[in-house]
Design a protein around this motif. Structure first.
Motif, PDB file in Angstrom:
ATOM      1  N   HIS A 282      34.822 -34.391  -9.214  1.00 57.28           N
ATOM      2  CA  HIS A 282      33.617 -34.526 -10.040  1.00 57.28           C
ATOM      3  C   HIS A 282      33.674 -35.822 -10.845  1.00 57.28           C
ATOM      4  CE1 HIS A 282      30.039 -33.292 -12.128  1.00 57.28           C
ATOM      5  NE2 HIS A 282      30.639 -33.313 -13.306  1.00 57.28           N
ATOM      6  N   PHE A 283      34.848 -36.140 -11.388  1.00 56.81           N
ATOM      7  CA  PHE A 283      35.022 -37.388 -12.129  1.00 56.81           C
ATOM      8  C   PHE A 283      34.740 -38.579 -11.220  1.00 56.81           C
ATOM      9  CE2 PHE A 283      37.359 -41.045 -13.610  1.00 56.81           C
ATOM     10  CZ  PHE A 283      37.054 -41.067 -14.959  1.00 56.81           C
ATOM     11  N   SER A 284      35.230 -38.522 -10.005  1.00 52.50           N
ATOM     12  CA  SER A 284      35.010 -39.608  -9.049  1.00 52.50           C
ATOM     13  C   SER A 284      33.532 -39.784  -8.734  1.00 52.50           C
ATOM     14  CB  SER A 284      35.795 -39.336  -7.765  1.00 52.50           C
ATOM     15  OG  SER A 284      35.550 -40.337  -6.820  1.00 52.50           O
ATOM     16  N   ARG A 285      32.822 -38.681  -8.536  1.00 57.22           N
ATOM     17  CA  ARG A 285      31.383 -38.747  -8.275  1.00 57.22           C
ATOM     18  C   ARG A 285      30.635 -39.323  -9.482  1.00 57.22           C
ATOM     19  NH1 ARG A 285      32.565 -33.763  -5.992  1.00 57.22           N
ATOM     20  NH2 ARG A 285      31.703 -32.666  -7.773  1.00 57.22           N
ATOM     21  N   LEU A 286      31.041 -38.923 -10.681  1.00 59.92           N
ATOM     22  CA  LEU A 286      30.411 -39.453 -11.897  1.00 59.92           C
ATOM     23  C   LEU A 286      30.672 -40.951 -12.030  1.00 59.92           C
ATOM     24  CD1 LEU A 286      31.200 -36.629 -14.495  1.00 59.92           C
ATOM     25  CD2 LEU A 286      28.974 -37.170 -13.499  1.00 59.92           C
ATOM     26  N   ASN A 287      31.884 -41.366 -11.690  1.00 59.45           N
ATOM     27  CA  ASN A 287      32.227 -42.783 -11.752  1.00 59.45           C
ATOM     28  C   ASN A 287      31.349 -43.592 -10.787  1.00 59.45           C
ATOM     29  OD1 ASN A 287      33.831 -44.963 -12.723  1.00 59.45           O
ATOM     30  ND2 ASN A 287      34.971 -44.915 -10.809  1.00 59.45           N
ATOM     31  N   THR A 288      31.163 -43.066  -9.598  1.00 58.70           N
ATOM     32  CA  THR A 288      30.295 -43.719  -8.622  1.00 58.70           C
ATOM     33  C   THR A 288      28.868 -43.771  -9.145  1.00 58.70           C
ATOM     34  OG1 THR A 288      31.692 -42.973  -6.793  1.00 58.70           O
ATOM     35  CG2 THR A 288      29.426 -43.603  -6.252  1.00 58.70           C
TER      36      THR A 288
END
Length: 121
Positions: A17-23
């Protein structure tokens, strides 16, 4: 000596989820840069139209260049600039919201994994 921490499914989901938010933040920032550029272009166009001595001014409608009364062009440019500035404010709000979610996830993940995880750019 490095200590290993078991990564559970819920932890992996938080990391993903953090990775998706970063993207998403990067996408929003790119959109914001484009909108800011559009706003600058509209301001410059408005200034150029004000300097014209003609009663009409060129204005792009779709793929056509038409000559409209100067006041109408100024009004259209002003409306487009207002819309662009509203979009900029919306994107800035979205970025703040996503970054707040990322900060919460960072806190949780760093609390569990410490230096075993790197969530920085």
């Amino acid at each position: 000596m490095a200590t290993s921490v078991d990564v559970k499914l819920e932890d992996q989901q938080k990391i993903n989820h953090f990775s998706r938010l970063n993207t998403r933040v990067h996408e929003l920032e790119a959109q914001l840069a484009a909108k800011r550029s559009d706003a600058e272009d509209l301001e410059e166009a408005g200034n150029e139209v004000m300097l014209l001595d003609d009663e009409t001014a060129p204005y792009v409608v779709g793929e056509c260049l038409v000559h409209l009364p100067r006041e109408q062009v100024e009004e259209r440019l002003h409306t487009a600039l207002d819309d662009t500035q509203a979009a900029i404010k919306g994107l800035e709000g979205d970025i703040r919201s996503v970054k707040a979610q990322m900060a919460e996830l960072k806190t949780v993940l760093y609390a569990k994994f410490g230096n075993s995880i790197n969530l920085e750019e």
